[in-house]
Write a protein that holds these residues in place. Structure first.
Motif, PDB file in Angstrom:
ATOM      1  N   PRO A   1       0.836  -1.210   0.000  1.00 57.07           N
ATOM      2  CA  PRO A   1       0.000   0.000   0.000  1.00 57.07           C
ATOM      3  C   PRO A   1       0.865   1.252   0.000  1.00 57.07           C
ATOM      4  N   CYS A   2       0.230   2.427  -0.098  1.00 54.14           N
ATOM      5  CA  CYS A   2       0.962   3.692  -0.086  1.00 54.14           C
ATOM      6  C   CYS A   2       1.771   3.813   1.199  1.00 54.14           C
ATOM      7  N   ASN A   3       3.038   4.182   1.059  1.00 57.62           N
ATOM      8  CA  ASN A   3       3.937   4.253   2.208  1.00 57.62           C
ATOM      9  C   ASN A   3       3.742   5.524   3.030  1.00 57.62           C
ATOM     10  N   VAL A   4       3.143   6.545   2.428  1.00 59.34           N
ATOM     11  CA  VAL A   4       2.950   7.803   3.151  1.00 59.34           C
ATOM     12  C   VAL A   4       1.644   7.767   3.946  1.00 59.34           C
ATOM     13  N   CYS A   5       0.528   7.385   3.291  1.00 59.79           N
ATOM     14  CA  CYS A   5      -0.774   7.516   3.966  1.00 59.79           C
ATOM     15  C   CYS A   5      -1.455   6.168   4.217  1.00 59.79           C
ATOM     16  N   GLY A   6      -0.901   5.085   3.679  1.00 55.85           N
ATOM     17  CA  GLY A   6      -1.473   3.759   3.940  1.00 55.85           C
ATOM     18  C   GLY A   6      -2.634   3.377   3.035  1.00 55.85           C
ATOM     19  N   SER A   7      -3.036   4.281   2.117  1.00 54.01           N
ATOM     20  CA  SER A   7      -4.177   3.984   1.255  1.00 54.01           C
ATOM     21  C   SER A   7      -3.847   2.849   0.274  1.00 54.01           C
ATOM     22  N   ASP A   8      -4.882   2.104  -0.067  1.00 53.08           N
ATOM     23  CA  ASP A   8      -4.702   0.993  -0.991  1.00 53.08           C
ATOM     24  C   ASP A   8      -5.225   1.334  -2.389  1.00 53.08           C
TER      25      ASP A   8
ATOM     26  N   ARG B   1       0.022   5.989  -8.805  1.00 57.38           N
ATOM     27  CA  ARG B   1      -0.135   7.208  -8.013  1.00 57.38           C
ATOM     28  C   ARG B   1      -1.230   6.951  -6.985  1.00 57.38           C
ATOM     29  N   CYS B   2      -0.910   7.241  -5.718  1.00 63.51           N
ATOM     30  CA  CYS B   2      -1.890   7.066  -4.641  1.00 63.51           C
ATOM     31  C   CYS B   2      -3.026   8.062  -4.839  1.00 63.51           C
ATOM     32  N   LEU B   3      -4.258   7.557  -4.842  1.00 62.41           N
ATOM     33  CA  LEU B   3      -5.400   8.436  -5.083  1.00 62.41           C
ATOM     34  C   LEU B   3      -5.721   9.288  -3.855  1.00 62.41           C
ATOM     35  N   SER B   4      -5.133   8.930  -2.733  1.00 67.49           N
ATOM     36  CA  SER B   4      -5.432   9.664  -1.512  1.00 67.49           C
ATOM     37  C   SER B   4      -4.430  10.808  -1.265  1.00 67.49           C
ATOM     38  N   CYS B   5      -3.102  10.530  -1.368  1.00 68.16           N
ATOM     39  CA  CYS B   5      -2.119  11.574  -1.044  1.00 68.16           C
ATOM     40  C   CYS B   5      -1.255  11.984  -2.239  1.00 68.16           C
ATOM     41  N   GLY B   6      -1.324  11.253  -3.346  1.00 65.85           N
ATOM     42  CA  GLY B   6      -0.576  11.650  -4.535  1.00 65.85           C
ATOM     43  C   GLY B   6       0.820  11.053  -4.652  1.00 65.85           C
TER      44      GLY B   6
END
Ligand SMILES: [Zn+2]
Length: 320
Positions: A25-32, A68-73
């Motif tokens: 998952p995203c390493n910055v915000c954890g979003s999948d 690209r993470c859809l939550s934090c970019g």
């Protein structure tokens, strides 16, 4: 895998992506949730040659899927080669061409250290360089009065640092480093954070090792830089060895979540010999590149120092 699926690239949900790969998952915000930026170029089922791809100056253009993470970019590689396999590659890595540029790297690091001190003066002299490669930064820091500590997974690089600089690097990563909490005043990662499988865990560990108010400095290629946006997929830092593609927004967020205050983002100029840069740039430039490389050699300009900037950034941050 169908042709359409291959064109789209591997996604985390494809049941048949190669067993050498893992999805994170995203390493910055954890979003999948993510969207694909560049699809994978890999042939399903074809094994990756780890020993040649994963080394400090590995320069294979990015083969894996960038999302690209859809939550934090955050831009990152997903799925990616399993970390145990990548680390195996780094541990066994040897790299003569990297070492040929040692004098130029020392020059770059002297300037980097001055840039750090201009942003924030560390309160003590203990410096830990993580992913220290051949030890050139620590040698430059020692000359400026710092007490050098370093870790480096490649046994070959550790051997080079010992023979060339008389530096004893710890063979391994920041997680193996035998330093007690609060035992470091300045912690550096030069062109390292984008190679690590879990930047957040690295920064958490860095936070633990630094004294209160300690300084963290990292150089990395800025995916948000003008040169990256202009070059698109052909940007020189879109490399298989780079797992993360930070811009000032996502890097700032990562730092804050790990308990750091970003103090300064600055372009970070590196110096290499012209011949070396020409040889590494040639594959991107086609026939023109081959002509330029030949010209540089013919005119005996191979060893001329060249400062270059293609998006490298230095961030200096303070532990809260
Ligand atoms: Zn995110």
């Amino acid at each position: 895998m169908s042709g359409a699926a291959r064109e789209r690239g591997f996604t985390a949900r494809d049941p048949d992506y190669p067993p050498q790969f893992e999805s994170v998952p995203c390493n910055v915000c954890g979003s999948d949730s993510f969207e694909v930026v560049f699809p994978s170029k890999r042939e399903p089922g074809r094994a990756v040659d780890l020993a040649t791809v994963f080394r400090s100056s590995g320069d294979e253009p990015l083969q894996d899927q960038m999302v690209r993470c859809l939550s934090c970019g955050l831009h990152y590689v997903r799925p990616r080669l399993r970390w145990d396999l990548i680390l195996e590659g780094y541990r066994g890595g040897t790299d003569e061409s990297f070492v040929s540029q040692v004098a130029m790297r020392e020059r770059t690091f002297r300037r980097g250290l001055r840039q750090i001190e201009a942003a924030a003066k560390p309160t003590g002299r203990r410096v830990l360089d993580v992913g220290a490669a051949g030890g050139s930064f620590l040698a430059a820091a020692r000359k400026r009065g710092y007490e050098p500590l370093g870790c480096e997974p490649s046994a070959w690089m550790c051997g080079f640092a010992r023979e060339h600089y008389g530096l004893e690097l710890h063979p391994g990563t920041i997680f193996d480093m035998p330093v007690s909490a609060g035992g470091v005043d300045l912690l550096t990662l030069w062109d390292v954070i984008e190679h690590t499988p879990d930047p957040r865990a690295v920064l958490d560990r860095a936070h633990q090792l630094l004294v209160p108010g300690g300084i963290l400095a990292m150089s990395y290629p800025d995916y948000g830089s003008l040169v990256s946006r202009l070059m698109g997929r052909r940007w020189v830092f879109n490399l298989t060895v780079h797992l993360y593609y930070f811009d000032p927004g996502t890097m700032g967020e990562l730092l804050r979540r790990a308990g750091f205050s970003p103090l300064r983002f600055r372009p970070y100029l590196q110096t290499l010999e012209l011949g070396y840069v020409a040889r590494r740039a040639a594959p991107y430039l086609g026939p023109l590149g081959r002509l330029a490389t030949g010209g540089v050699h013919l005119l005996r300009l191979d060893r001329v120092p060249l400062q270059y900037w293609v998006g490298q950034t230095l961030v200096v941050a303070r532990k809260e």
